[in-house]
Design an enzyme around this catalytic site. Structure first.
Site, PDB file in Angstrom:
ATOM      1  N   TYR A 156      -7.633  -5.166  25.507  1.00 53.27           N
ATOM      2  CA  TYR A 156      -8.484  -4.047  25.097  1.00 53.27           C
ATOM      3  C   TYR A 156      -7.619  -2.880  24.623  1.00 53.27           C
ATOM      4  CZ  TYR A 156     -11.948  -0.302  25.335  1.00 53.27           C
ATOM      5  OH  TYR A 156     -12.767   0.762  25.030  1.00 53.27           O
ATOM      6  N   LYS A 160      -7.420  -1.344  20.781  1.00 51.45           N
ATOM      7  CA  LYS A 160      -7.811   0.033  20.481  1.00 51.45           C
ATOM      8  C   LYS A 160      -6.654   0.829  19.891  1.00 51.45           C
ATOM      9  CE  LYS A 160     -12.148  -0.139  21.611  1.00 51.45           C
ATOM     10  NZ  LYS A 160     -13.219   0.024  20.595  1.00 51.45           N
TER      11      LYS A 160
END
Length: 231
Positions: A156, A160
């Site tokens: 994640y 990002k």
């Protein structure tokens, strides 16, 4: 009338962003993979539903064609759809798992942006808002005063970080479009089992600000609800 398309708008940050923008007078198109949930949310909010699966080229192309046929343009594209991926020891990561997370959080943004660029370029003041995260910030995740520094979520965070950099590159290359990234902050959503201390309204402050600010506000920025985010 400002026409706004939001991916992943059937719940959480996407739904709340849609609700707030409808209240501000935007014509909102709720983009979601699940047709039942998406249609229900759109009806409840006074928006229109368009099915989109950001991991599927044909679905994204069909969504853009649907909007072209009905609205003919969009003024704001909010790339909100995202998944969290595993919170594991990096020793257990796999390439297949990485592809799954990046396929939504990064490649999905690329697919959607490319497909919707012709519609954005029909707008007098086109805007792209990419929903990134402070979890992808070196500064934030190394600050012991921030809860993000205690979280291990390799895929994640990496996706990002890549999305924030992609945002800056879009901003440099797309001179006719304002492109910025928002960090919602640690917000109570399905993504974190509703453990975040912020409400979804607080979590959408930066997104709504970027979607509604004046045309001279600037491009290539990364902000949260309090202001600029160090990266």
């Amino acid at each position: 009338m400002t026409i706004t398309f939001i991916t992943g708008a059937n719940k959480g940050l996407g739904r709340e962003t849609a609700r707030r923008l409808v209240e501000l007078g935007h014509t909102v198109i709720v983009g979601a993979r699940d047709p039942e949930q998406g249609a229900s949310v759109a009806e409840a909010l006074g928006a229109r539903f368009v099915r989109i699966d950001v991991t599927d080229d044909a679905s994204v192309t069909a969504a853009a064609a649907d909007v072209a046929a009905h609205e003919s343009r969009i003024d704001v594209l909010i790339n909100n759809a995202g998944i969290s991926g595993p919170h594991d020891d990096p020793a257990g990561l796999t390439a297949a798992g990485a592809r799954a997370v990046f396929d939504v959080n990064l490649f999905g943004v690329i697919r959607t942006t490319t497909a919707f660029l012709p519609l954005l370029r029909r707008s007098a003041e086109p805007v792209i808002v990419n929903v990134s995260s402070g979890m992808g910030s070196f500064a934030v995740t190394h600050d012991p005063a921030r809860v993000e520094s205690s979280v291990v979520s390799p895929l994640y965070t990496a996706s990002k970080a890549a999305l924030t950099m992609l945002t800056t590159q879009y901003a440099k290359a797309l001179k006719d479009i304002r492109v910025n990234a928002a960090d919602p902050g640690y917000t109570a959503t399905d993504l974190n089992a509703h453990s975040g201390p912020q409400t979804v309204t607080e979590g959408t402050d930066a997104i709504v600000r970027l979607a509604t600010e004046p045309s001279d506000a600037g491009t290539g920025r990364f902000i949260d609800r309090h202001g600029p985010v160090d990266w």
